[in-house]
Enzyme design. Structure first.
Site, mmCIF file in Angstrom:
data_model
loop_
_atom_site.group_PDB
_atom_site.id
_atom_site.type_symbol
_atom_site.label_atom_id
_atom_site.label_comp_id
_atom_site.label_asym_id
_atom_site.label_seq_id
_atom_site.Cartn_x
_atom_site.Cartn_y
_atom_site.Cartn_z
ATOM 1 N N GLU A 86 9.259 -2.511 3.496
ATOM 2 C CA GLU A 86 7.988 -1.830 3.758
ATOM 3 C C GLU A 86 6.903 -2.471 2.919
ATOM 4 O O GLU A 86 7.036 -2.577 1.698
ATOM 5 C CB GLU A 86 8.081 -0.358 3.338
ATOM 6 C CG GLU A 86 8.664 0.554 4.368
ATOM 7 C CD GLU A 86 8.655 2.004 3.867
ATOM 8 O OE1 GLU A 86 7.799 2.365 3.029
ATOM 9 O OE2 GLU A 86 9.534 2.755 4.297
ATOM 10 N N ASP A 114 0.389 9.709 -1.803
ATOM 11 C CA ASP A 114 1.042 8.921 -2.839
ATOM 12 C C ASP A 114 0.856 9.469 -4.240
ATOM 13 O O ASP A 114 -0.212 9.945 -4.609
ATOM 14 C CB ASP A 114 0.551 7.470 -2.781
ATOM 15 C CG ASP A 114 1.243 6.718 -1.656
ATOM 16 O OD1 ASP A 114 2.486 6.753 -1.620
ATOM 17 O OD2 ASP A 114 0.544 6.131 -0.811
#
Lengths: 402, 272
Positions: B49, B60
């Site tokens: 990724e 995040d």
């Protein structure tokens, strides 16, 4: 304009193409729950009655509509009327939404409240509502804003709210929203996020507009009662756009009423120098909604600037983008220097210190009024009082209050 | 067959589990990203990724946020990410190391960059799929059509609080693998694997033949050991990025060694 404007978001949470939900999957259920509960609350007379009782007894509504005689004379044209949201408990319009959403949180059985704040007015309003309804509360606030708005930090803490400094990015409102959303991702089961402006994923823009629309509803009735007619122009400042959405919405179908939103022109039109999202931005995605946004060609959110912490935001509520594109509302901007001069003028002529956000609207209203006749009425949303800005105004004019 | 599907087919045949590392593009810089991608490809990564740094990544945690900020502060541009990935794709192809790349990218970036242009660049540079963390399934149908036409997978997320009915809708729109979020919250290392996750995985297993990969909070070989019997793979981000953030201090070679070690221990925990 030859089509009917949408009053509520569609099934996808959009006003025209604007709005929707661009958030992590973790938040979707909470947003669904909130939508369903809010729809129920809208139809629940007991809920509405309770909300309006608090607005009346606790906030001090209806707020006054005041004919500003000396500002009118100075502008030399239309009558200027001020909708005095600064006279609300806590000194700004923000309390309308905080009370409404806190009641909604209570209804949903939530145990904890979080919020973001820029200028600190929404933080104070939410801290107030949380004291009133006995919720533990945490407010995220950018470090830069904490510096600019010390007094509001003290007030929030005095009411038992935890103020959490945000040290990422530009350390202002936008980063505070990010942190509040991150908190909510982890605590979504028992926590309600009281977002302070008409921004964010559906249903927030709709809820905030509705709770704030008491401003426009009262103004419309008061204006008719006091002047015998509707205003020619309605003016409000636009950061995320909550006071403006609340003021404009009840006038949106009065097609003879011109509506003007005033953004922060900052230091000028160059990127990074202002926060005039609708004037200088383009449609994009920020904080969960598709709306106008100030970003670079890669989609990275741009730095913004305004002397007013409450307008210092790179996005704007989706309904404003919709109103802009439909042509129903005109959006303009007033720069830092003009807003500071407006603060000075309003203080000296009327004995009313406007918040710097509000000063932007006052300046634009005087410009508009000067081009109209004395039979016309310009109605201004006087969104908040200027006490919180005294330190910052002193600082930029080279003085110190310490 | 899409190369992600092929990669999982190969694993299945060998009765192995997937190790899916995440790194942020441009951290410490794009040359470093190329190096780190190669390191991961040679140390057992099934899929890699590549995070596209975004200014406002609300899903995040602090470690990945900081990586994005470091990259953006150095003036990282999206088009240069594609260039770097194109370079590393062709290098790995020459060495016959076939590891599919997946772009982890905010819809804000895709929208502004231009959806068609973004998809074209993905294909040109060698991406095989996309994860768009801020695009819920309801909003995904439009881009999903374009991705399908281009042969790119759209990997969707299922979280612990996703109701079952909704999970079925997500599964029907998902391709490549299912990103099973371990906890309600943001990315970042955590100590324990929640019990509820194992129940959810068991339920998901019955609903789909897509590989189930678990991410958010997965950082240690012990986690991999628990999950190997319940899922088809693990996604590890913050634990790797935490090593990368030391690049300036310890130098890239030391970071590569640390990452190769962590990758090695995770791969062996998954497959021993």
């Amino acid at each position: 304009m030859n089509y009917k404007l949408q009053s509520t978001p569609d099934a996808m949470g959009r006003f025209g193409p604007f709005g929707g939900r661009y958030v992590p999957e973790t938040l979707i259920e909470a947003l669904n729950e909130l939508t369903i509960e809010y729809e129920k609350a809208c139809k629940d007379e007991a809920f509405q009655k309770e909300f309006h009782r608090y607005l009346n007894e606790y906030v001090g509504r209806p707020s006054r509509l005041y004919f500003a005689e000396r500002l009118t004379k100075e502008a030399g044209g239309a009558k200027i009327l001020l909708k005095r949201e600064d006279l609300n408990h806590t000194g700004a319009h923000k309390i309308n939404n905080s009370i409404g959403q806190a009641l909604l949180a209570k209804r949903m059985g939530k145990k904890r409240i979080i919020a973001e704040t820029g200028a600190g007015q929404h933080g104070v309003a939410t801290a107030t509502a949380c004291a009133l309804f006995n919720f533990p509360c945490r407010v995220y606030m950018g470090e830069e804003d904490i510096r600019r708005q010390k007094l509001n930090v003290f007030k929030m803490q005095a009411m038992g709210t935890e103020v959490c400094p945000v040290t990422t990015g530009s350390r202002t409102l936008r980063d505070a929203v990010n942190e509040a959303m991150r908190d909510w991702m982890s605590t979504v089961g028992d926590t309600h996020y009281i977002i302070g402006s008409a921004v964010g994923p559906h249903p927030f823009p709709w809820i905030v507009r509705d709770f704030q629309s008491v401003i426009g509803k009262e103004s419309r009735e008061q204006c008719i009662a006091q002047t015998g007619k509707l205003p020619k122009v309605v003016v409000a400042s636009v950061g995320g756009g909550s006071n403006a959405a609340g003021m404009f919405y009840p006038f949106i179908h009065d097609m003879d009423v011109e509506i003007v939103g005033v953004e922060a022109g900052g230091r000028g039109p160059k990127p990074g120098g202002n926060a005039a999202t609708l004037s200088h931005g383009a449609p994009g995605i920020l904080h969960g909604a598709f709306s106008y946004v100030l970003q670079d060609n890669d989609g990275q959110t741009a730095d913004v600037h305004s002397v007013s912490a409450g307008l210092d935001y790179p996005g704007v509520g989706p309904e404003h983008s919709y109103w802009k594109e439909s042509g129903r509302v005109k959006y303009t901007n007033v720069n830092d220097e003009e807003a500071l001069a407006g603060f000075d003028l309003c203080s000296k002529l009327e004995g009313i210190l406007p918040a710097l956000e509000t000063a932007h609207a006052v300046v634009e209203a005087m410009r508009i009024a000067s081009k109209l006749t004395k039979d016309d009425v310009v109605l201004v949303c006087f969104s908040g009082r200027g006490d919180k800005d005294c330190y910052e105004i002193a600082r930029v004019s080279g003085e110190s209050l310490d | 067959m899409n190369v992600i599907d092929a990669a999982f087919e190969r694993l299945k045949t060998g009765n192995k589990k997937a190790f899916i590392p995440f790194i942020a593009a441009g951290d410490p810089d794009l040359e470093g990203t190329k190096d780190l991608v190669k390191t991961l490809a040679k140390n057992g990564a099934t899929v890699i990724e590549i995070g596209f740094p975004y200014s406002d990544p609300i899903a995040d945690g602090p470690v990945i946020q900081a990586a994005y900020t470091r990259a953006l502060n150095k003036g990282l541009k999206i088009e240069n990410i594609f260039k770097a990935i194109a370079d590393v794709s062709s290098e790995l192809e020459k060495e016959k190391t076939l590891v599919p790349f997946v772009a982890m990218v905010s819809m804000s970036i895709i929208h502004r960059f231009g959806k068609e242009k973004f998809i074209a660049e993905c294909l040109k540079s060698g991406f095989s799929g996309l994860i768009i963390p801020d695009l819920p399934v309801e909003e995904s149908f439009e881009i999903s059509k374009d991705l399908k036409k281009s042969g790119l997978s759209l990997i969707l997320l299922v979280t612990p609080n996703t109701p079952k009915e909704r999970a079925l809708l997500i599964l029907s729109a998902c391709s490549g693998f299912v990103y099973c979020v371990s906890v309600s919250g943001i990315t970042g290392e955590r100590d324990k694997i929640p019990e509820k996750l194992l129940q959810n995985l068991a339920w998901l297993r019955k609903q789909t033949s897509l590989p189930l990969c678990v991410g958010f909070g997965i950082s240690k070989p012990e986690h991999a050991k628990v999950l190997r019997d319940h899922a088809d793979g693990v996604i590890v981000g913050s634990a790797l990025v935490r090593h990368i953030e030391t690049a300036e201090k310890v130098g890239l070679p030391a970071v590569k060694t640390a990452i190769a070690n962590l990758a090695g221990s995770l791969v062996s925990a998954l497959n021993s």
